[in-house]
Write a protein that holds these residues in place. Structure first.
Motif: not given
Length: 289
Positions: A8-11, A80-82, A169-170, A176-177
């Protein structure tokens, strides 16, 4: 569970997202035009695809399901968000096989019964209250009940988890798991009212009214309270739009209309060239309207 084929993205948040969501919040019903490509009727056609457009309802950003006190479905924590737009659809609608058939893998109708896709699409919002048009181009992916299960994952499931997962994004690493794709899918179904859930038990869309359906469980006007209703869930899908280009046209001042284009350039971009500027993973340019 939360397994993806890509990390997943960290941006950071896409630069267009905050204003987009502010504008959408001003719409009583966030309807938009959703366009896809329909395969030409024959190999002798002048072009391989024909355009198709229809109105759909924006259902929020993927992994950020809007709160609904009437939704009794178990829901994921906000892990997450996206910047990925969602809508819901019936697998029997033409948009689903269109998204598969126009993808890089050129999937066929049988593949479109499960998760997968990747075909090019466009979403256009007109927010009259702020006199602004949003045009979002990218790829669409389908999430079905096979998104999680026992045994080997299909290529379509792997595609969804890879392509969508890389733009999630986390925001809560420790949880997460426990995050589940299947739970998110069911929560989307639960966010619909019983009458809308019942529409997934309508006779097959586009079939002649004069031809009786062989399936006696299908019929108009049904209401579904059971979140695991076998027939409705078999037909229910979430569509995720992965934006590549986002354009905003501001017409609030008719004497000075303005237009901006945001292009996804990825995490390693550092130079916007002569025009525009890099904002995180996006390039921003102002254009003539």
């Amino acid at each position: 569970m939360s397994t993806t084929s890509a990390p997943p993205s960290t941006s950071g948040v896409a630069p267009w997202r905050p204003l987009f969501l502010t504008h959408i919040s001003k719409m009583g019903s966030p309807e938009f035009v959703f366009s896809s490509l329909h395969p030409a009727p024959s190999k002798d056609s002048r072009v391989p695809y024909l355009p198709r457009a229809r109105y759909c309802v924006f259902r929020g950003m993927w992994a950020e399901l809007p709160e609904n006190k009437h939704n009794s479905a178990p829901q994921n924590e906000r892990v997450y968000e996206s910047d990925l737009l969602t809508l819901t659809t019936d697998v029997r609608m033409e948009k689903v096989p269109e998204i598969f058939a126009s993808s890089a893998g050129h999937g066929d109708v049988s593949q479109s019964q499960g998760s997968g896709g990747g075909g090019p699409v466009e979403a256009v919002f007109w927010v009259k209250d702020v006199m602004t048009q949003w045009r979002i181009r990218g790829e669409a992916f389908i999430v079905g009940k096979d998104i999680e299960g026992e045994g080997d994952e299909s290529s379509g499931v792997r595609t969804v988890k890879s392509e969508v997962g890389e733009r999630m994004r986390v925001v809560k690493e420790e949880a997460r798991e426990g995050w589940s794709w299947a739970k998110e899918l069911t929560a989307h179904f639960g966010n619909l009212n019983p009458g809308m859930r019942g529409s997934f038990k309508n006779p097959a869309p586009g079939t002649p009214v004069g031809v009786p359906s062989p399936d006696k469980s299908l019929g108009l006007g049904q209401k579904v309270d059971d979140l695991e209703d076998e027939v409705a869930r078999k037909n229910f899908r979430v569509v995720i739009i992965k934006p590549e280009v986002v354009e905003m046209v501001d017409l609030t001042d008719p004497e000075r209309a303005r237009r901006w284009r945001y292009t996804y350039v990825g995490p390693n971009a550092s130079d916007a060239g002569e025009h525009g500027e890099i904002l995180g993973e996006w390039k921003k340019e102002e254009l003539w309207p």
